[in-house]
Design a protein around this motif. Structure first.
Motif, PDB file in Angstrom:
ATOM      1  N   ALA A 104      14.485  50.808  28.218  1.00 25.74           N
ATOM      2  CA  ALA A 104      15.604  50.170  28.918  1.00 25.74           C
ATOM      3  C   ALA A 104      15.394  50.200  30.438  1.00 25.74           C
ATOM      4  CB  ALA A 104      16.910  50.854  28.552  1.00 25.74           C
ATOM      5  N   LEU A 105      14.685  51.200  30.942  1.00 24.78           N
ATOM      6  CA  LEU A 105      14.432  51.275  32.377  1.00 24.78           C
ATOM      7  C   LEU A 105      13.528  50.142  32.845  1.00 24.78           C
ATOM      8  CD1 LEU A 105      14.968  52.812  34.990  1.00 24.78           C
ATOM      9  CD2 LEU A 105      12.971  54.208  34.475  1.00 24.78           C
ATOM     10  N   PHE A 106      12.570  49.761  32.015  1.00 22.27           N
ATOM     11  CA  PHE A 106      11.685  48.649  32.367  1.00 22.27           C
ATOM     12  C   PHE A 106      12.494  47.356  32.474  1.00 22.27           C
ATOM     13  CE2 PHE A 106       8.772  51.699  30.478  1.00 22.27           C
ATOM     14  CZ  PHE A 106       7.752  51.724  31.412  1.00 22.27           C
ATOM     15  N   GLU A 107      13.398  47.148  31.546  1.00 27.40           N
ATOM     16  CA  GLU A 107      14.235  45.952  31.574  1.00 27.40           C
ATOM     17  C   GLU A 107      15.179  45.989  32.770  1.00 27.40           C
ATOM     18  OE1 GLU A 107      15.484  42.303  30.997  1.00 27.40           O
ATOM     19  OE2 GLU A 107      13.791  43.226  29.974  1.00 27.40           O
ATOM     20  N   PHE A 108      15.729  47.161  33.060  1.00 26.20           N
ATOM     21  CA  PHE A 108      16.599  47.321  34.231  1.00 26.20           C
ATOM     22  C   PHE A 108      15.843  46.941  35.500  1.00 26.20           C
ATOM     23  CE2 PHE A 108      18.029  49.904  37.795  1.00 26.20           C
ATOM     24  CZ  PHE A 108      19.371  49.577  37.846  1.00 26.20           C
ATOM     25  N   ALA A 109      14.605  47.394  35.626  1.00 21.82           N
ATOM     26  CA  ALA A 109      13.788  47.088  36.807  1.00 21.82           C
ATOM     27  C   ALA A 109      13.507  45.595  36.902  1.00 21.82           C
ATOM     28  CB  ALA A 109      12.486  47.884  36.757  1.00 21.82           C
ATOM     29  N   ARG A 110      13.208  44.970  35.763  1.00 18.26           N
ATOM     30  CA  ARG A 110      12.958  43.520  35.776  1.00 18.26           C
ATOM     31  C   ARG A 110      14.193  42.753  36.241  1.00 18.26           C
ATOM     32  NH1 ARG A 110      10.836  44.645  30.838  1.00 18.26           N
ATOM     33  NH2 ARG A 110       8.595  44.841  30.863  1.00 18.26           N
ATOM     34  N   ARG A 111      15.350  43.123  35.703  1.00 12.97           N
ATOM     35  CA  ARG A 111      16.588  42.436  36.079  1.00 12.97           C
ATOM     36  C   ARG A 111      16.907  42.654  37.552  1.00 12.97           C
ATOM     37  NH1 ARG A 111      18.646  44.875  31.625  1.00 12.97           N
ATOM     38  NH2 ARG A 111      20.083  46.046  32.902  1.00 12.97           N
ATOM     39  N   ALA A 112      16.747  43.878  38.028  1.00  8.30           N
ATOM     40  CA  ALA A 112      17.038  44.182  39.433  1.00  8.30           C
ATOM     41  C   ALA A 112      16.119  43.389  40.344  1.00  8.30           C
ATOM     42  CB  ALA A 112      16.881  45.676  39.679  1.00  8.30           C
ATOM     43  N   LYS A 113      14.858  43.311  39.997  1.00  9.22           N
ATOM     44  CA  LYS A 113      13.889  42.559  40.800  1.00  9.22           C
ATOM     45  C   LYS A 113      14.227  41.076  40.791  1.00  9.22           C
ATOM     46  CE  LYS A 113       9.058  41.174  40.718  1.00  9.22           C
ATOM     47  NZ  LYS A 113       9.312  39.808  40.288  1.00  9.22           N
ATOM     48  N   THR A 115      17.117  39.594  40.238  1.00  7.80           N
ATOM     49  CA  THR A 115      18.411  39.208  40.811  1.00  7.80           C
ATOM     50  C   THR A 115      18.470  39.424  42.313  1.00  7.80           C
ATOM     51  OG1 THR A 115      19.348  41.365  40.267  1.00  7.80           O
ATOM     52  CG2 THR A 115      19.689  39.583  38.679  1.00  7.80           C
ATOM     53  N   ASN A 116      17.898  40.514  42.798  1.00  2.57           N
ATOM     54  CA  ASN A 116      17.970  40.800  44.239  1.00  2.57           C
ATOM     55  C   ASN A 116      16.975  41.903  44.567  1.00  2.57           C
ATOM     56  OD1 ASN A 116      18.561  41.214  46.882  1.00  2.57           O
ATOM     57  ND2 ASN A 116      20.716  41.674  46.575  1.00  2.57           N
ATOM     58  N   PRO A 117      15.736  41.569  44.883  1.00  3.98           N
ATOM     59  CA  PRO A 117      14.701  42.573  45.083  1.00  3.98           C
ATOM     60  C   PRO A 117      14.979  43.543  46.227  1.00  3.98           C
ATOM     61  CG  PRO A 117      13.922  40.416  45.769  1.00  3.98           C
ATOM     62  CD  PRO A 117      15.248  40.215  45.098  1.00  3.98           C
ATOM     63  N   LYS A 118      15.816  43.164  47.175  1.00  5.97           N
ATOM     64  CA  LYS A 118      16.089  44.080  48.292  1.00  5.97           C
ATOM     65  C   LYS A 118      17.399  44.833  48.065  1.00  5.97           C
ATOM     66  CE  LYS A 118      14.567  43.604  52.164  1.00  5.97           C
ATOM     67  NZ  LYS A 118      13.587  43.733  53.186  1.00  5.97           N
ATOM     68  N   SER A 119      17.938  44.775  46.846  1.00  2.00           N
ATOM     69  CA  SER A 119      19.206  45.432  46.564  1.00  2.00           C
ATOM     70  C   SER A 119      19.069  46.944  46.643  1.00  2.00           C
ATOM     71  CB  SER A 119      19.708  45.046  45.174  1.00  2.00           C
ATOM     72  OG  SER A 119      18.864  45.558  44.192  1.00  2.00           O
ATOM     73  N   ARG A 120      20.177  47.574  46.836  1.00  2.00           N
ATOM     74  CA  ARG A 120      20.238  49.027  46.876  1.00  2.00           C
ATOM     75  C   ARG A 120      20.884  49.491  45.589  1.00  2.00           C
ATOM     76  NH1 ARG A 120      18.974  48.138  51.630  1.00  2.00           N
ATOM     77  NH2 ARG A 120      19.643  48.610  53.659  1.00  2.00           N
ATOM     78  N   ILE A 121      20.084  50.062  44.719  1.00  2.08           N
ATOM     79  CA  ILE A 121      20.578  50.479  43.401  1.00  2.08           C
ATOM     80  C   ILE A 121      21.391  51.743  43.539  1.00  2.08           C
ATOM     81  CG2 ILE A 121      19.897  51.197  41.110  1.00  2.08           C
ATOM     82  CD1 ILE A 121      17.412  49.519  41.464  1.00  2.08           C
TER      83      ILE A 121
END
Length: 121
Positions: A104-113, A115-121
């Protein structure tokens, strides 16, 4: 150790560090998942001093979320060598190979990248 080369215009160091803290147990010393020993010491190894304020900020934010002290070392990079070829892209070559990270972490990283690669998680 993983050496990451990144473009600050595409993804921020802060984003990468926050992803790192999601992938590890930051209070565990010399142990991640079922792997134990000094080879499994977690650390952030910076190459320029200008990275240190960002690193310190993320460490402080992550520490505020924890009851135990962070065991991740934070020191300048002193040496790095490329791992053997069979370790490169390990999970691509061994899809059923051991990895302590939840898929699930791999998918979370893909989605975060995506949607907004400079986002602050």
């Amino acid at each position: 150790m993983v050496h990451i080369t990144y473009d600050e215009q595409v993804v921020s160091l802060e984003f990468l560090l926050n992803m790192f803290f999601k992938a590890i147990d930051p209070v565990s010393l010399n142990k991640q998942g079922h792997d134990e020993g000094t080879r499994y010491r977690t650390g952030v190894y910076y190459v320029t001093e200008d990275q240190l304020p960002i690193i310190n900020k993320v460490f402080a934010e992550q520490q505020a979320l924890l009851d135990l002290p962070i065991a991740v070392e934070k020191v300048p990079l002193r040496n790095f060598y490329t791992a053997e070829e069979y370790h490169q892209d390990y999970l691509d070559k061994n899809p059923d190979g051991y990895c302590h990270l939840p898929t699930a972490l791999f998918e979370f990283a893909r989605r975060a990248k995506d949607t907004n690669p400079k986002s602050r998680i």
